[in-house]
Design a protein around this motif. Structure first.
Motif, PDB file in Angstrom:
ATOM      1  N   PRO A  90       0.991  -1.035   0.068  1.00 51.09           N
ATOM      2  CA  PRO A  90       0.276   0.035   0.441  1.00 51.09           C
ATOM      3  C   PRO A  90       0.666   1.402   0.110  1.00 51.09           C
ATOM      4  N   GLY A  91       0.808   1.837  -1.001  1.00 51.47           N
ATOM      5  CA  GLY A  91       1.011   3.443  -1.203  1.00 51.47           C
ATOM      6  C   GLY A  91       2.463   2.828  -1.414  1.00 51.47           C
ATOM      7  N   LYS A  92       2.826   2.165  -2.181  1.00 54.65           N
ATOM      8  CA  LYS A  92       4.158   2.382  -2.878  1.00 54.65           C
ATOM      9  C   LYS A  92       3.768   2.026  -4.964  1.00 54.65           C
ATOM     10  N   GLU A  93       5.490   1.845  -4.959  1.00 57.05           N
ATOM     11  CA  GLU A  93       5.216   1.827  -6.622  1.00 57.05           C
ATOM     12  C   GLU A  93       4.930   0.492  -6.772  1.00 57.05           C
ATOM     13  N   ARG A  94       4.582  -0.466  -7.875  1.00 51.41           N
ATOM     14  CA  ARG A  94       4.638  -1.493  -7.886  1.00 51.41           C
ATOM     15  C   ARG A  94       6.547  -2.181  -8.099  1.00 51.41           C
ATOM     16  N   GLU A  95       6.463  -2.971  -7.363  1.00 57.09           N
ATOM     17  CA  GLU A  95       7.795  -3.368  -7.161  1.00 57.09           C
ATOM     18  C   GLU A  95       8.829  -4.301  -8.597  1.00 57.09           C
ATOM     19  N   PHE A  96       9.520  -3.980  -9.372  1.00 57.31           N
ATOM     20  CA  PHE A  96      10.522  -5.543 -10.309  1.00 57.31           C
ATOM     21  C   PHE A  96      10.584  -6.382  -9.052  1.00 57.31           C
ATOM     22  N   VAL A  97       9.828  -8.511  -9.497  1.00 52.70           N
ATOM     23  CA  VAL A  97      10.541  -8.880  -8.482  1.00 52.70           C
ATOM     24  C   VAL A  97      11.361 -10.238  -9.446  1.00 52.70           C
ATOM     25  N   ALA A  98      10.882 -10.912 -10.834  1.00 51.37           N
ATOM     26  CA  ALA A  98      11.409 -11.386 -11.391  1.00 51.37           C
ATOM     27  C   ALA A  98      11.084 -11.470 -12.552  1.00 51.37           C
ATOM     28  N   ALA A  99      11.490 -12.115 -13.955  1.00 54.05           N
ATOM     29  CA  ALA A  99      11.381 -12.031 -14.753  1.00 54.05           C
ATOM     30  C   ALA A  99      11.764 -12.557 -15.776  1.00 54.05           C
ATOM     31  N   ILE A 100      11.327 -13.780 -16.730  1.00 58.21           N
ATOM     32  CA  ILE A 100      11.665 -14.877 -17.872  1.00 58.21           C
ATOM     33  C   ILE A 100      11.354 -14.506 -18.727  1.00 58.21           C
ATOM     34  N   ASN A 101      12.596 -14.987 -20.128  1.00 60.14           N
ATOM     35  CA  ASN A 101      11.456 -15.034 -21.321  1.00 60.14           C
ATOM     36  C   ASN A 101      11.025 -16.394 -21.598  1.00 60.14           C
ATOM     37  N   TYR A 102      10.527 -15.636 -23.251  1.00 57.87           N
ATOM     38  CA  TYR A 102       9.701 -16.497 -23.236  1.00 57.87           C
ATOM     39  C   TYR A 102       9.962 -17.993 -23.539  1.00 57.87           C
ATOM     40  N   LEU A 103      11.266 -18.230 -24.286  1.00 57.09           N
ATOM     41  CA  LEU A 103      11.544 -19.995 -24.352  1.00 57.09           C
ATOM     42  C   LEU A 103      12.450 -19.993 -22.923  1.00 57.09           C
ATOM     43  N   GLY A 104      11.592 -19.470 -21.994  1.00 59.38           N
ATOM     44  CA  GLY A 104      12.438 -20.067 -19.968  1.00 59.38           C
ATOM     45  C   GLY A 104      13.609 -20.096 -20.195  1.00 59.38           C
ATOM     46  N   SER A 105      14.608 -19.719 -21.264  1.00 59.44           N
ATOM     47  CA  SER A 105      16.037 -20.031 -21.231  1.00 59.44           C
ATOM     48  C   SER A 105      16.938 -18.698 -20.133  1.00 59.44           C
ATOM     49  N   SER A 106      16.271 -17.887 -19.960  1.00 57.60           N
ATOM     50  CA  SER A 106      16.957 -16.693 -19.518  1.00 57.60           C
ATOM     51  C   SER A 106      15.714 -16.031 -18.695  1.00 57.60           C
ATOM     52  N   THR A 107      16.702 -15.581 -17.148  1.00 59.98           N
ATOM     53  CA  THR A 107      15.662 -15.275 -15.794  1.00 59.98           C
ATOM     54  C   THR A 107      16.584 -14.004 -15.924  1.00 59.98           C
ATOM     55  N   HIS A 108      15.987 -12.929 -14.641  1.00 60.35           N
ATOM     56  CA  HIS A 108      16.165 -11.928 -14.420  1.00 60.35           C
ATOM     57  C   HIS A 108      15.522 -11.677 -12.787  1.00 60.35           C
ATOM     58  N   TYR A 109      16.863 -11.012 -11.704  1.00 55.18           N
ATOM     59  CA  TYR A 109      15.785 -11.198 -10.635  1.00 55.18           C
ATOM     60  C   TYR A 109      16.264  -9.582  -9.775  1.00 55.18           C
ATOM     61  N   ALA A 110      15.443  -9.111  -8.912  1.00 56.73           N
ATOM     62  CA  ALA A 110      15.623  -8.266  -7.977  1.00 56.73           C
ATOM     63  C   ALA A 110      16.704  -7.831  -7.164  1.00 56.73           C
ATOM     64  N   ASP A 111      18.164  -7.452  -7.302  1.00 54.91           N
ATOM     65  CA  ASP A 111      18.767  -7.554  -5.737  1.00 54.91           C
ATOM     66  C   ASP A 111      17.751  -8.322  -4.673  1.00 54.91           C
TER      67      ASP A 111
END
Length: 122
Positions: A39-60
């Motif tokens: 509440p009261g904060k902007e949406r925060e990125f957590v984790a993502a995965i590409n369409y193939l599932g071969s690459s991921t990225h995470y918040a520190d």
């Protein structure tokens, strides 16, 4: 349509697995991500995965604790969360991008679920 599930109240140090079931398009066509919001904060990125599932990225803040992956057989994206802390308390939202690569930016994602509440008590 994206439908998240798995959120609940847990204790610090516990693990939790969130699911994002996708109806309609195949998840193999989209980059997918998890964001979280308090509440009261902007949406925060957590984790993502590409369409193939071969690459991921995470918040520190979640690197080495959270894992994102796709199960194409059931058209579902998962987020495994380990060593949870009270700072991880938030509504977790699943999102799908029309692009194929991972992105940390909210505008890159055009489809969103309603979210699932994760509460971590100390």
């Amino acid at each position: 349509q994206l439908v998240e599930s798995g959120g609940r109240v847990v204790t610090a140090g516990d693990s939790l697995r969130l699911s994002c079931a996708v109806t309609g398009p195949r998840i193999s066509s989209y980059a997918m991500a998890w964001f979280r919001q308090t509440p009261g904060k902007e949406r925060e990125f957590v984790a993502a995965i590409n369409y193939l599932g071969s690459s991921t990225h995470y918040a520190d803040s979640v690197k080495d604790r959270f894992t994102i992956w796709k199960d194409r057989a059931v058209n579902t994206v998962y987020l495994q969360m380990n060593s949870l802390t009270p700072e991880d308390t938030a509504v977790y939202l699943c999102a799908a991008s029309l692009g194929s690569d991972v992105s940390t930016d909210v505008p890159a994602y055009v489809f969103w679920g309603q979210g699932t509440q994760v509460t971590v008590s100390s």
